[in-house]
Each structure stands twice: as C-alpha cells, then as structure tokens.
Design an enzyme around this catalytic site. Structure first.
Site, PDB file in Angstrom:
ATOM      1  CD  GLN A   1      38.382  52.365  42.368  1.00  0.00           C
ATOM      2  OE1 GLN A   1      39.080  52.556  41.153  1.00  0.00           O
ATOM      3  NE2 GLN A   1      38.902  51.557  43.201  1.00  0.00           N
TER       4      GLN A   1
ATOM      5  CG  ASP B   1      33.310  41.759  31.198  1.00  0.00           C
ATOM      6  OD1 ASP B   1      32.755  40.576  30.796  1.00  0.00           O
ATOM      7  OD2 ASP B   1      33.477  42.102  32.692  1.00  0.00           O
TER       8      ASP B   1
ATOM      9  CE1 TYR C   1      31.068  43.828  37.868  1.00  0.00           C
ATOM     10  CE2 TYR C   1      31.643  44.839  35.918  1.00  0.00           C
ATOM     11  CZ  TYR C   1      31.697  43.648  36.965  1.00  0.00           C
ATOM     12  OH  TYR C   1      32.204  42.597  36.596  1.00  0.00           O
TER      13      TYR C   1
ATOM     14  CD  GLN D   1      33.982  38.053  33.331  1.00  0.00           C
ATOM     15  OE1 GLN D   1      34.055  38.966  34.047  1.00  0.00           O
ATOM     16  NE2 GLN D   1      33.633  38.080  32.040  1.00  0.00           N
TER      17      GLN D   1
ATOM     18  NE  ARG E   1      41.232  48.515  41.671  1.00  0.00           N
ATOM     19  CZ  ARG E   1      41.154  48.067  40.513  1.00  0.00           C
ATOM     20  NH1 ARG E   1      41.148  46.897  40.604  1.00  0.00           N
ATOM     21  NH2 ARG E   1      40.992  48.854  39.432  1.00  0.00           N
TER      22      ARG E   1
ATOM     23  N   GLY F   1      41.288  46.753  33.688  1.00  0.00           N
ATOM     24  CA  GLY F   1      40.742  47.995  33.929  1.00  0.00           C
ATOM     25  C   GLY F   1      41.638  49.121  34.019  1.00  0.00           C
TER      26      GLY F   1
END
Length: 336
Positions: free
Chosen positions: A27, A49, A54, A177, A228, A285
């Site tokens: 992004q 993390d 990713y 998680q 987003r 984030g």
C-alpha cells in the site's frame, strides 16, 4: 509505552505492537513505511509483527531494512509461516517440515537477523500431521532460529492438541494471534478460556477493525478517497463487512463515549482491547507516522466499567460473537 508478558512466558513485549500486514511492500512506498517504523521506535514500541506472505515476502524485507542498525536485543521481532510464498509450488505453503525449515531460513535472511523472537503458525494445516509440524517447530527452537512459538487463528481444540504435543517435545506455545476488536469478539467464549488455561496470551490484529472504529467511514456516504476501503490489493475486501449502515451508525454512537474519556476514536478502540482479559498486545498498522503517534496514546489507559458498558450499549447487536467462526479460518485444503 507499557510492556506485558507474552502468555506465561518470561518474554515482555510492548502492549502495542507494530504490524505491516497491508502496508509495507504494497500500500505505501518504502520511505513512508520506514518512517512509520522509525516513529514506532521513537514512541517506545519494541515489538514488530510481520509474515512471509505479506506482499509475498516483500514486507519482511522492508521491515528488515527499516530496523537495520537497531540493537537487536532491544527488539521483539515476530513472523509467521503457512500461506503461499514464492511461485506457489506444491511445497510453497502449509506447515510441513520442508516448508517450515525453508521458510524460517528465508525469513531470517529478509529480516536481516539470526533469530526471531516469535515464530507463528499462520493457520492450522489439516494436510500435515500435527506431530510433524510440532517436531519441526521444536527443532527451529533448538536451533536458536526462533525463541518462542505461537499460532494464529487456531481454534481452542487445535490449541489444546498443539500445546499437548509441544510440551511432550520440550517447548510450549505461548501466543495466539486472532482478529479481535469491539466489533469482532469471536474468541471470547472458547479461545480465550483455553489460552488462559494453557498459558497463551493473545496478540490481536485489527483492533480498529481495519479503520472502521476511527469513525472516518460515515453511513450513507461514499468511502474516503485513498482509504483502505478503496484499496483493491486487499484492504477493500477485508473492510467490506463493516461498511453496512447499521455498523457505521453504531460506530458513530461511540464518538461521545470517546470524547468523554478524553480519547480519539482509534485510541478508544485500542484501549478497549488492552482492557480485555488475556491480551498481551494489540497490533496496529499505519501508512503515516502520525497514525502511530495517535494510537500509542492508548497504552496504559484504563477504561472504567461505565465506559466499557457504554461501548457495549452503543454497538448493540452489530457485534459479532459467534465462536464457530474461528474454525472457518482453517482452510479446507492447503493453499496453492
């Protein structure tokens, strides 16, 4: 920045961790990503993390470069294994011994470190015997390539079975998680009690519900440009479930609750998570450094019972609590 123990281990982590799931390598440009990491360090975040999947390994590389030169012992670096990386060959995913061993070595190279503090099974692999997976994790720990092992989006039963095998092999699972927020509470009835019993702490992702709990998405209005919700590389798909008018109207009712508490909407969302049982950290984030600065102000905030009740009243029945939804996070077949 407050720090907490991760589960029943002796490892302390910052209660707000920095994650780069939807940002680094996809992004935002690397300069912006690095600026966010530097800001995280400046405000006291020590826990970072990521995952090999990713941006198909790019996020790990970006994080490795951003942290280069920092004192390694002062950081807690987490990554994960399971989802497909590389060209998507038959052994490029899952929790087989082959994929785990190859993946940890590749992750360490990209992260520019000799070890990760926590290595996490990113999902449960129904195609690999759990004994094989746990033996591989035990060997990763014994080799010093990972100090601790955790899981992500495993059910309570999967955690129980995995912890039993881990202890037979001389190590323990110390973390889970899952997704968790004011709006998404599916872990509360089963995963959290099992984790408390077995010594795992929750490191939760999406505490702000992909940005919906900031209040920037308004009922009946188009989503903001550049948000987003407009990102077709992954952000829009993940946030779409929350863009219903009934959800956005409920979120709008949180605005006076946040104001009365002296918090921004994002801070209220992160503080709520940190005030819940069995939480070791909330992962945030960011695409801009100022977002990091705002979110970390939730560290150390105590919300009293009246505030917690007001949040529940505001959100009403838009909250998702169905414990069976965790099982749906386990893929029916290994991804390719």
């Amino acid at each position: 920045m407050e720090h907490r123990y991760l589960g029943n281990s002796g490892l302390k982590i910052s209660e707000i961790a920095y994650g780069n799931w939807l940002t680094h390598g996809s992004q935002v440009e690397e300069d912006a990503a690095t600026a966010c990491v530097r800001q995280a360090l400046d405000v006291g975040i020590t826990t970072f993390d990521t995952a090999d999947v990713y941006a198909n390994t790019k996020a790990e590389s970006v994080l490795g470069r951003a942290l280069a030169g920092e004192r390694r012992e002062s950081l807690e670096i987490f990554t994960k294994v399971y989802w497909t990386t590389g060209p998507g060959g038959p052994n490029d995913s899952g929790l087989s011994r082959k994929h785990i061993m190859e993946s940890i070595n590749a992750s360490l190279t990209r992260l520019q470190t000799d070890y990760v503090d926590l290595y996490q099974a990113h999902r449960f692999d129904i195609e690999t015997p759990l004994e094989e997976t746990m033996q591989a994790f035990a060997d990763v720990v014994r080799s010093g390539k990972a100090l601790y092992i955790g899981v992500s989006e495993w059910t309570a039963d999967q955690i129980r079975e995995g912890q039993a095998l881990a202890r037979e092999l001389g190590f323990s699972l110390i973390s889970s998680q899952p997704q968790y927020s004011m709006l998404w509470r599916v872990i509360e009835d089963e995963v959290v009690p099992a984790s408390e019993e077995l010594g795992l702490g929750q490191i939760v992702w999406s505490p702000i519900a992909q940005g919906v709990l900031t209040g920037k998405y308004k009922p009946g209005q188009a989503v903001p440009e550049g948000s987003r919700a407009t990102d077709e590389s992954g952000g829009s798909q993940n946030i779409s479930r929350w863009l219903r008018d009934d959800v956005l109207e409920a979120v709008a009712r949180l605005e006076p609750v946040a104001a009365d508490a002296g918090l921004s909407m994002a801070q209220l969302a992160v503080a709520w998570v940190l005030n819940r049982p069995n939480i070791s950290a909330a992962i945030i984030g960011a695409s801009r450094p100022e977002q990091v600065t705002d979110n970390v102000k939730a560290s150390g905030v105590t919300l009293d019972d009246d505030v917690m009740a007001a949040i529940d009243d505001a959100l009403g029945d838009v909250v998702v609590r169905d414990a069976s939804l965790t099982a749906k996070q386990t893929p029916g077949t290994r991804p390719t």
